[in-house]
Design a protein around this motif. Sequence first.
Motif, PDB file in Angstrom:
ATOM      1  N   THR A   1       0.811  -1.217   0.000  1.00 15.82           N
ATOM      2  CA  THR A   1       0.000   0.000   0.000  1.00 15.82           C
ATOM      3  C   THR A   1       0.846   1.270   0.000  1.00 15.82           C
TER       4      THR A   1
ATOM      5  N   THR B   1       2.995   0.267  -4.964  1.00 16.53           N
ATOM      6  CA  THR B   1       1.616  -0.147  -5.215  1.00 16.53           C
ATOM      7  C   THR B   1       1.469  -0.899  -6.530  1.00 16.53           C
ATOM      8  N   ASN B   2       2.585  -1.010  -7.234  1.00 12.97           N
ATOM      9  CA  ASN B   2       2.500  -1.565  -8.580  1.00 12.97           C
ATOM     10  C   ASN B   2       3.196  -2.916  -8.721  1.00 12.97           C
TER      11      ASN B   2
END
Lengths: 424, 287
Positions: free
Chosen positions: B152, B156-157
């Motif tokens: 988070t 985030t990828n």
Amino acid sequence: MGQIILEAHNLSKQYRLGQIGTGTLSHDLNRFWSKIRGKEDPYLKLTEVNLRDNKEMSDYVWALRDVSFQLKEGEVMGVVGTNGAGKSTLLKLLSRITSPTTGEVKMKGRISSLLEVGTGFHPELTGRENIFLNGAILGMTKTEIRSKLDEIVDFSGCANYVDTPVKRYSSGMIVRLGFAVAAHLESEILVVDEVLAVGDQAFQKKCIGKMKDISKGGRAVLFVSHNLSSVTNLCETGILMEDGQLKFQGDIKNVVSRYLDNNSFENQQFYDLSRYQEREGTGEMKFTGIGFYRNGEPSSSICVGDDLGMKISVKSDKAMKLKMAIYIYRYDETILSNIENGDSNFEIEPFVGEKTFSLTFKDFNLYTGVYKVGVWMGDAMSGQHIDLLRFCGQFTIEEGSELVKRPLPQQSGVIYYRPHWEEN
Amino acid sequence: MSKEESWSIIIKPEKSLFSVNLKEIFKFKDLILLFVKRDFISIYKQTVLGPLWIVLQPLLISFTLTVVFGYIAGIDLNGAPTMLFMLAGITVWGYFSDCVLKTSDTFIANQNIFGKVYFPRLVIPLSIVLTNLFKFFIQLALFIIFFVVYITLVDTNTGVQLSWQLALLPILIILMGVLGLGFGLLISSLTTKYRDLRFLIQFGIQLAMYASPIVYPLNTVPEKYQWILLANPMTSIIETFKAGFFGETFAVFNWFHLLYSIVFATVLLFISIILFNKVEKSFMDTI
């Protein structure tokens, strides 16, 4: 007495002599490899070779052989026997630490064994935590322990320290705490090994009292100890073990006297102590012999009022100042007297070589019976044992003295006083 | 007085081969819990960082593995975040290896107690597995926190996504415990006879770690060698765990693989308990 709650039937335990495995995989492989090449076993010790030569010796030994007995409710039974008689093996079987080779034991209710006080105590835990842990190891549930916690703490006399880690306890406190837990076990059968040997006099008394209470409550106790006086004090019945076999069973007094009869020395006028095995001390000097004299003549039996003489030979490798003491014991190994050379203002000068000392007890006044003798030599300064032989000979006081006008059986007294009487 | 039935304990030379007295072990449940408590207190009472070690240990190991295998050696993780990947493997493996190592010492470490008092010997291994379970839960919580923070906040990828295999987690935990217990019991029974087996196990378990998909994913291993890894019952557990947390792109999930581990664990536990039972009765005479 109540019904039978423990029954041992033809109990036997066999041990194998010598090495079964060497204990490590690499050694076993090595041994196997030597065997293939036809070489000698590299881990065979010299003594084992000797054993092999001795054809009568078998590889197996019976630590316990066909032992059968019964224990009833409320019975306190003593187990008596010399070292190696199988007492400990019996306890181990009963407390399920090892299993028997043949035979069986049947029990009613729970059994708790106290082969050691405070088993599983952990030094980092507090007294209270250890009470729970030890209690659970001995088979109590948490609820049971909680309901008895106050009693246990009270009995141990460690109330102020229950929240202190046990590692800060003195050894005496640990023992007291351990016994306190054990004493509050609810099991129907309690097996106790010489745990009473620890702790001070007052606590020992408390323990014996507690064990008596336990038996009054209808539970049974099996008690093993070398201390004959606590065995006779506590137990009503007993069994005598000898070489793994049950030799005698019955009233504890008979058992103890049978045991003592078997283990008394042959009456001799002179005991050669140079090869005596069970000695303690530095060994810089050694007792080599002790002889007994009656009115100057060699004899190991004397009558009341005779002069008892002793001749003690000592061999010394090192000249040092020493003290010497002679112990006299009653038949049940209660010590009667501890006689030191200093008490008679007799000095022993340091010497090297062999010397003999004579002692004369004028007008010796003990009741009839067998008396055992032990000797001790110690450093005059530190008191350290140089040579200690706890039991190394015995003499007998016999009837037939003209001074004695009535029988003096050994149970009725120890010292035969003949004071001066007067009517005023 | 009635006959045979009234006896509550009968001691005989031989017990039947598979006679685990579950009722008796249940009676000693308090003892199991007290042992757990004892182990926890005693391990962490006098260390500087105390219980923090439980958390620090997996973090430090994963960090090392990340540096060595992730950055220096550059192992292909199918693009999974390296530190997260290592921590997942280490958390799972840590529980298993602790169970094995600690239970394998049962007889030797406790010979003092065992020589003085009777209680079902299985109590000790069971308490060890439980102690380690607590430790595992703490480490699992650490992993989850780390996981959430990473996907988070940090990156985030990653393409990481939770998968339905996560629901199998309770089964995985039980399986790991059973496997650890099974191997531990087996080894502890053998070490009574061969003490040097313990040293073998010490480094054997380290080697075994590299024979499990911890520092690398299973699907990067050439197909024809995968069966070697799959013979290791821990492989499918680790892979399923990773599949649950990272999604099936990063790990291999296969029902047959998992079934194999379940069968393996059951059989192992069965055999090792038989052996343990056999040794339990006589080890005091041989140790």
